[in-house]
Design a protein around this motif. Sequence first.
Motif, mmCIF file in Angstrom:
data_model
loop_
_atom_site.group_PDB
_atom_site.id
_atom_site.type_symbol
_atom_site.label_atom_id
_atom_site.label_comp_id
_atom_site.label_asym_id
_atom_site.label_seq_id
_atom_site.Cartn_x
_atom_site.Cartn_y
_atom_site.Cartn_z
ATOM 1 N N TRP A 89 0.070 46.153 84.275
ATOM 2 C CA TRP A 89 0.496 46.555 82.945
ATOM 3 C C TRP A 89 -0.154 45.668 81.875
ATOM 4 O O TRP A 89 -0.660 46.135 80.861
ATOM 5 N N ARG A 90 -0.139 44.352 82.140
ATOM 6 C CA ARG A 90 -0.731 43.384 81.218
ATOM 7 C C ARG A 90 -2.235 43.681 81.027
ATOM 8 O O ARG A 90 -2.739 43.694 79.913
ATOM 9 N N SER A 91 -2.925 43.976 82.131
ATOM 10 C CA SER A 91 -4.357 44.252 82.054
ATOM 11 C C SER A 91 -4.635 45.517 81.269
ATOM 12 O O SER A 91 -5.558 45.561 80.449
ATOM 13 N N ILE A 92 -3.819 46.559 81.519
ATOM 14 C CA ILE A 92 -4.044 47.827 80.823
ATOM 15 C C ILE A 92 -3.819 47.655 79.328
ATOM 16 O O ILE A 92 -4.626 48.094 78.511
ATOM 17 N N LEU A 93 -2.723 46.956 78.968
ATOM 18 C CA LEU A 93 -2.433 46.727 77.548
ATOM 19 C C LEU A 93 -3.565 45.956 76.881
ATOM 20 O O LEU A 93 -4.024 46.308 75.789
ATOM 21 N N PRO A 237 -15.016 47.872 81.575
ATOM 22 C CA PRO A 237 -15.232 46.463 81.930
ATOM 23 C C PRO A 237 -14.093 45.547 81.506
ATOM 24 O O PRO A 237 -13.864 44.520 82.148
ATOM 25 N N SER A 238 -13.345 45.903 80.443
ATOM 26 C CA SER A 238 -12.209 45.053 80.042
ATOM 27 C C SER A 238 -11.129 45.088 81.113
ATOM 28 O O SER A 238 -10.508 44.077 81.414
ATOM 29 N N LEU A 239 -10.896 46.266 81.675
ATOM 30 C CA LEU A 239 -9.845 46.408 82.676
ATOM 31 C C LEU A 239 -10.189 45.638 83.947
ATOM 32 O O LEU A 239 -9.314 45.082 84.594
ATOM 33 N N GLY A 240 -11.481 45.590 84.279
ATOM 34 C CA GLY A 240 -11.866 44.880 85.499
ATOM 35 C C GLY A 240 -12.376 43.479 85.228
ATOM 36 O O GLY A 240 -12.944 42.848 86.101
ATOM 37 N N ALA A 241 -12.181 42.977 83.988
ATOM 38 C CA ALA A 241 -12.786 41.702 83.587
ATOM 39 C C ALA A 241 -12.365 40.560 84.501
ATOM 40 O O ALA A 241 -11.205 40.459 84.895
ATOM 41 N N TYR A 242 -13.311 39.714 84.823
ATOM 42 C CA TYR A 242 -13.003 38.544 85.643
ATOM 43 C C TYR A 242 -13.498 37.269 84.969
ATOM 44 O O TYR A 242 -12.767 36.290 84.867
ATOM 45 N N ILE A 282 -10.327 54.477 91.144
ATOM 46 C CA ILE A 282 -9.884 55.862 90.963
ATOM 47 C C ILE A 282 -9.514 56.112 89.499
ATOM 48 O O ILE A 282 -9.910 57.113 88.907
ATOM 49 N N VAL A 283 -8.803 55.141 88.896
ATOM 50 C CA VAL A 283 -8.447 55.282 87.483
ATOM 51 C C VAL A 283 -9.704 55.433 86.622
ATOM 52 O O VAL A 283 -9.794 56.295 85.750
#
Lengths: 299, 274
Positions: A89-93, A237-242, A282-283
């Motif tokens: 949830w935190r990542s999506i926001l 890339p923001s959602l998968g940011a590392y 998948i998302v």
Amino acid sequence: MKRRLPDPVEAVEVTPDLERRAERAERWRGFRLAVPAYVYLIVLFAVPLVLVGVYSFASRSRTGQPLLHDWNLDSVKRLADSAFLQIAWRSILLALLTTIICLVVAYPFSYYIATRSERTRNVLLVFVMIPFWSNFLVRTYAWKVLLGADGIFTRIGEALGLWGQLLFTMPAVLIGLIYGFLPFMVLPLYASIERLDWSLVEAARDLYATGPKAFRRVTLPLSRPGIIAGSILVFIPSLGAYVTPDILGGAKTTLLGNYIVNQFLAARNWPLGSSISMAIMIVMLLATVLYFRSGGRTL
Amino acid sequence: MTTGRDRSMTTRRLDRILAGHSALVYLFFYLPLAVLVFFSFNDSRFANRWEGFTLDWYRAIPKDQALMNSVKNSLIIALESTAVATVLGTMAALSLERYKKWLGKRTFDALLYLPVIIPDVTMAVMLLIFFTQINQALGLTTIILSHIAFNISFVAIVVRARVSNLDPSLEEAASDLYASRWKSFRKVTLPLILPGVLGGALLALTLSLDDVVITSFVQGPGATPLAVEVFARIKRGVTPIINAVSTLMLVASILLILGSLLIQRRQGSATRGG
């Protein structure tokens, strides 16, 4: 009487059979040209992709070794854990917030560049390309310098009495993500605004539409492909940011990307890491398919 | 209702607001980089207080064995993966743009797009699992193989854009004049798509040099490239030598960009409709 000109290729009669054979040879050549890349991507992309799917249902020995026989849904079920959902949830926001801020900042900026004369436009664009192509790691590091205890940004905030040290907090990660991905929003927006048919906007104005109304009803809908492409290029890339959360964030800012990396490099829970990776992928594929469905052509 | 004069006045005011906003965005882009470069010349062990000018941090780089070794690794990885990806990607682009529908073309097209869309972390996980599964020891080889895997797609996208602008009648003319297939490719097609191929190669080179996530998953002992080495040091803290290395990396990126822009300026003359 009309004289018939002699047909220059009369010597070779073009039969349907010959044509079909030529076409088949042409297709064969096209296929042959693609074979090396095709095989490479099947072995080093498609097969690994399937493997990740398989690992999502594997179990794990006590030493952290993935076991490929005791199949179960444990790792998939753990996606419903509240601890994981909180991170998701935190990542999506955060990814959404990054995308929205980038869009709001980049739209007027791209609009300004796109409406300059060609010469000015090209110069302004080069100065967007430089951050776009520059090393992402170095650009993130620059913010670590600015946001640290001694950093200039921190000292400005303290002098104004507005903020203290932001490094290792969520706002620092947000700033880093915006800084990192803003060029990805600017370029597609610029491309779609620059292509715009301005006579349509003029027509709206001639029909007594106010400036804001002409913008809302004409300019904005026409630049929609750029808005969607830019949003996808920032959101994914923001959602998968590392890298960004790892450098600018702290213990309380674990995001999906860090969580996955931890499962592989520290916690050694490969099945869990795999199932999260699959879920993210998948998302993102759904988002991309929606984009292509909505009429977008290129990324 | 607005008159023409009102309209031009509000336009001008809007223009000024937009110009101010754009200036701020450019400041946002460049100020952090400027600070980084500035402090790389700072004569202090602490990164954030100016103590005077020095080149000591730059002098320290060649003496840093781990750093120099990582530069060597980076160059090997970038050059080898770029060479292979450029050839495979260009062939894929030509096949997709110039040849009629062959069996499996659409699947190939989709497969070619996936590595671009997929997040780094996912691709890293995939490749690590794959190499472990086939018992391939992690090292330079696995890094190069992985970089080729994501770079083929980027090269193909850049080259495709160029090929689709190409006038097919030029190639037809060559074969009408009895040029062999290979000769018409070498003498006509290749020179025409060369800017696209070089642009794709430069992009591949940049992506390979910059990659941190995928590389940290598939690297082995002794094969650490520059970006991963710098990443590990950044996590430990802010140091002036990292500022100096970062400045040099920045300069290298800018030279690559200017190079690719020069190549792009040369194109356009032979393409349909400019």
